[in-house]
Write a protein that holds these residues in place. Structure first.
Motif, PDB file in Angstrom:
ATOM      1  N   ASN A  87       0.824  -1.200   0.000  1.00 17.83           N
ATOM      2  CA  ASN A  87       0.000   0.000   0.000  1.00 17.83           C
ATOM      3  C   ASN A  87       0.866   1.261   0.000  1.00 17.83           C
ATOM      4  O   ASN A  87       0.566   2.236  -0.688  1.00 17.83           O
ATOM      5  CB  ASN A  87      -0.946  -0.012   1.201  1.00 17.83           C
ATOM      6  CG  ASN A  87      -2.038   1.013   1.063  1.00 17.83           C
ATOM      7  OD1 ASN A  87      -2.727   1.059   0.053  1.00 17.83           O
ATOM      8  ND2 ASN A  87      -2.202   1.835   2.073  1.00 17.83           N
ATOM      9  N   GLY A  97      -6.136  -0.169  -3.776  1.00 11.67           N
ATOM     10  CA  GLY A  97      -6.660  -0.920  -2.637  1.00 11.67           C
ATOM     11  C   GLY A  97      -7.197  -2.292  -2.986  1.00 11.67           C
ATOM     12  O   GLY A  97      -6.819  -3.299  -2.390  1.00 11.67           O
ATOM     13  N   MET A 129      -5.950  -0.018   7.832  1.00  8.86           N
ATOM     14  CA  MET A 129      -5.054   0.399   6.743  1.00  8.86           C
ATOM     15  C   MET A 129      -4.459   1.780   7.019  1.00  8.86           C
ATOM     16  O   MET A 129      -3.272   2.000   6.774  1.00  8.86           O
ATOM     17  CB  MET A 129      -5.798   0.402   5.400  1.00  8.86           C
ATOM     18  CG  MET A 129      -6.108  -0.984   4.869  1.00  8.86           C
ATOM     19  SD  MET A 129      -4.653  -2.076   4.757  1.00  8.86           S
ATOM     20  CE  MET A 129      -3.592  -1.145   3.656  1.00  8.86           C
TER      21      MET A 129
END
Length: 150
Positions: A87, A97, A129
């Motif tokens: 990420n 994502g 996240m």
């Protein structure tokens, strides 16, 4: 940016931005401005992301040489690490994502692990996240409760 849950993002973004911006609207404007500048520079060939190639090489080297996982704790920790790092490799908030999630699921399967993310609460996932930028603990917990050896 409307799709992002502001109550999860506001405090984190306002406390950690490099411009010392203290209100969300100004931060949103700054992000749009900086994105426009970088996009123009990339299109003109005057800017390249400095570390993407070398870090991608290193990260995928690690992925290719990852030893077998023997415990659920170890598996959750390693998956959280790779999900967070993949990420971070992606330099923008929009985009990767879903692709990263599918990649991590396939990677886990190649290691004999099933990751069932279909029942994960969206807000819990987004919060994990966001936090994973500096601390993968919540993401590790999410993996711990959603993985199993196959």
């Amino acid at each position: 940016m409307e799709k992002y849950n502001k109550k999860l993002n506001d405090d984190f973004l306002l406390k950690t931005n490099l411009l010392d911006i203290t209100d969300y609207k100004s931060l949103e404007l700054a992000e749009a401005f900086v994105f426009s500048l970088r996009a123009a520079q990339i299109e003109q060939g005057t800017y390249k992301f400095q570390f993407i190639n070398s870090y991608a090489d290193e990260l995928f080297y690690q992925l290719n040489n990852e030893p077998a996982w023997t415990t659920i704790n170890q598996t959750a920790s390693r998956l959280a690490y790779y999900k967070s790092e993949l990420n971070m490799l992606h330099p923008f908030r929009e985009g990767n994502g879903r692709t990263i999630r599918i990649f991590v699921q396939a990677y886990a399967q190649s290691k004999g692990v099933n990751w069932n993310f279909t029942n994960v609460d969206k807000e819990t996932y987004l919060n994990a996240m966001i936090q994973s930028v500096t601390n993968t603990e919540l993401l590790e917990k999410l993996f711990f409760y959603t993985i199993e050896f196959i």
